[in-house]
Design a protein around this motif. Structure first.
Motif, PDB file in Angstrom:
ATOM      1  N   VAL A 119       4.582  10.011  -0.766  1.00  0.00           N
ATOM      2  CA  VAL A 119       3.530   9.845   0.240  1.00  0.00           C
ATOM      3  C   VAL A 119       3.959   8.838   1.291  1.00  0.00           C
ATOM      4  O   VAL A 119       4.778   7.952   1.036  1.00  0.00           O
ATOM      5  CB  VAL A 119       2.186   9.402  -0.395  1.00  0.00           C
ATOM      6  CG1 VAL A 119       1.655  10.469  -1.327  1.00  0.00           C
ATOM      7  CG2 VAL A 119       2.305   8.089  -1.127  1.00  0.00           C
ATOM      8  N   VAL A 120       3.421   9.010   2.477  1.00  0.00           N
ATOM      9  CA  VAL A 120       3.620   8.071   3.572  1.00  0.00           C
ATOM     10  C   VAL A 120       2.254   7.462   3.866  1.00  0.00           C
ATOM     11  O   VAL A 120       1.283   8.189   4.087  1.00  0.00           O
ATOM     12  CB  VAL A 120       4.163   8.780   4.830  1.00  0.00           C
ATOM     13  CG1 VAL A 120       4.336   7.782   5.961  1.00  0.00           C
ATOM     14  CG2 VAL A 120       5.469   9.500   4.528  1.00  0.00           C
ATOM     15  N   CYS A 121       2.185   6.138   3.835  1.00  0.00           N
ATOM     16  CA  CYS A 121       0.924   5.443   4.056  1.00  0.00           C
ATOM     17  C   CYS A 121       1.060   4.501   5.245  1.00  0.00           C
ATOM     18  O   CYS A 121       2.061   3.798   5.379  1.00  0.00           O
ATOM     19  CB  CYS A 121       0.514   4.661   2.818  1.00  0.00           C
ATOM     20  SG  CYS A 121       0.238   5.715   1.385  1.00  0.00           S
ATOM     21  N   ALA A 122       0.064   4.508   6.100  1.00  0.00           N
ATOM     22  CA  ALA A 122       0.033   3.624   7.266  1.00  0.00           C
ATOM     23  C   ALA A 122      -0.828   2.410   6.941  1.00  0.00           C
ATOM     24  O   ALA A 122      -1.817   2.504   6.218  1.00  0.00           O
ATOM     25  CB  ALA A 122      -0.541   4.362   8.465  1.00  0.00           C
ATOM     26  N   TYR A 123      -0.414   1.265   7.478  1.00  0.00           N
ATOM     27  CA  TYR A 123      -1.191   0.041   7.275  1.00  0.00           C
ATOM     28  C   TYR A 123      -1.025  -0.868   8.483  1.00  0.00           C
ATOM     29  O   TYR A 123      -0.137  -0.679   9.299  1.00  0.00           O
ATOM     30  CB  TYR A 123      -0.768  -0.680   5.984  1.00  0.00           C
ATOM     31  CG  TYR A 123       0.645  -1.198   5.978  1.00  0.00           C
ATOM     32  CD1 TYR A 123       0.905  -2.540   6.245  1.00  0.00           C
ATOM     33  CD2 TYR A 123       1.731  -0.362   5.711  1.00  0.00           C
ATOM     34  CE1 TYR A 123       2.208  -3.028   6.237  1.00  0.00           C
ATOM     35  CE2 TYR A 123       3.022  -0.844   5.695  1.00  0.00           C
ATOM     36  CZ  TYR A 123       3.255  -2.177   5.968  1.00  0.00           C
ATOM     37  OH  TYR A 123       4.534  -2.655   5.959  1.00  0.00           O
ATOM     38  N   SER A 124      -1.914  -1.838   8.579  1.00  0.00           N
ATOM     39  CA  SER A 124      -1.891  -2.783   9.695  1.00  0.00           C
ATOM     40  C   SER A 124      -1.896  -4.206   9.166  1.00  0.00           C
ATOM     41  O   SER A 124      -2.477  -4.493   8.127  1.00  0.00           O
ATOM     42  CB  SER A 124      -3.128  -2.603  10.580  1.00  0.00           C
ATOM     43  OG  SER A 124      -3.167  -1.312  11.112  1.00  0.00           O
TER      44      SER A 124
END
Length: 143
Positions: free
Chosen positions: A66-71
């Motif tokens: 999985v590819v997860c985006a975060y800030s």
């Protein structure tokens, strides 16, 4: 039985085999200890934020990741890839916890992988370290 012949194998062949075992297990051990160090550092001093699964990727061998985006406070365009699994650990749109290094926010892992990684890497390090020590002892005993 002579010292030069152990069960029909020349001592030189046994030494070569043990030397290869020492080299191979040492390489695995060093690589594994590096991964363990990274996971332990993230576990102890990393910042935890919520991220979102934004996609899947398919490495070779029929696996999925999985590819997860975060800030972070400073950046909003960061992403992290999971390890590979036989079945996706989360679905697109699911909220996941990401652990990142505050000094270098690009260094990150999914929280559930950090916990598994520390346990797995510790166990594997013990097994491979024991194998390397046994092979080294074998070399010494054949001298």
């Amino acid at each position: 039985m002579s010292i030069d012949n152990v069960r029909g194998l020349p001592v030189l062949a046994i030494r070569i085999f043990l030397f290869v075992m020492v080299c191979a297990s040492s390489l695995v051990l060093i690589t594994n200890l590096y991964a363990l160090r990274k996971a332990k550092r993230l576990e102890s001093s990393g910042m935890r934020v919520e991220g979102e699964c934004v996609g899947h990727y398919w490495p070779s061998g029929g696996y999925v990741g999985v590819v997860c985006a975060y800030s972070t406070r400073d950046r909003s365009d960061l992403s992290v890839r999971s390890s590979r699994y036989s079945v996706a650990p989360v679905e697109i749109g699911d909220v996941v916890e990401v652990v990142y290094d505050p000094q270098s926010p690009e260094r990150s892992m999914l929280s559930f992988e950090v916990d598994k990684r520390v346990g797995f890497d510790t166990g594997l390090s013990v097994v491979v370290g024991t194998l390397a020590a046994a092979a080294m002892a074998g070399i010494v005993l054949t001298l």
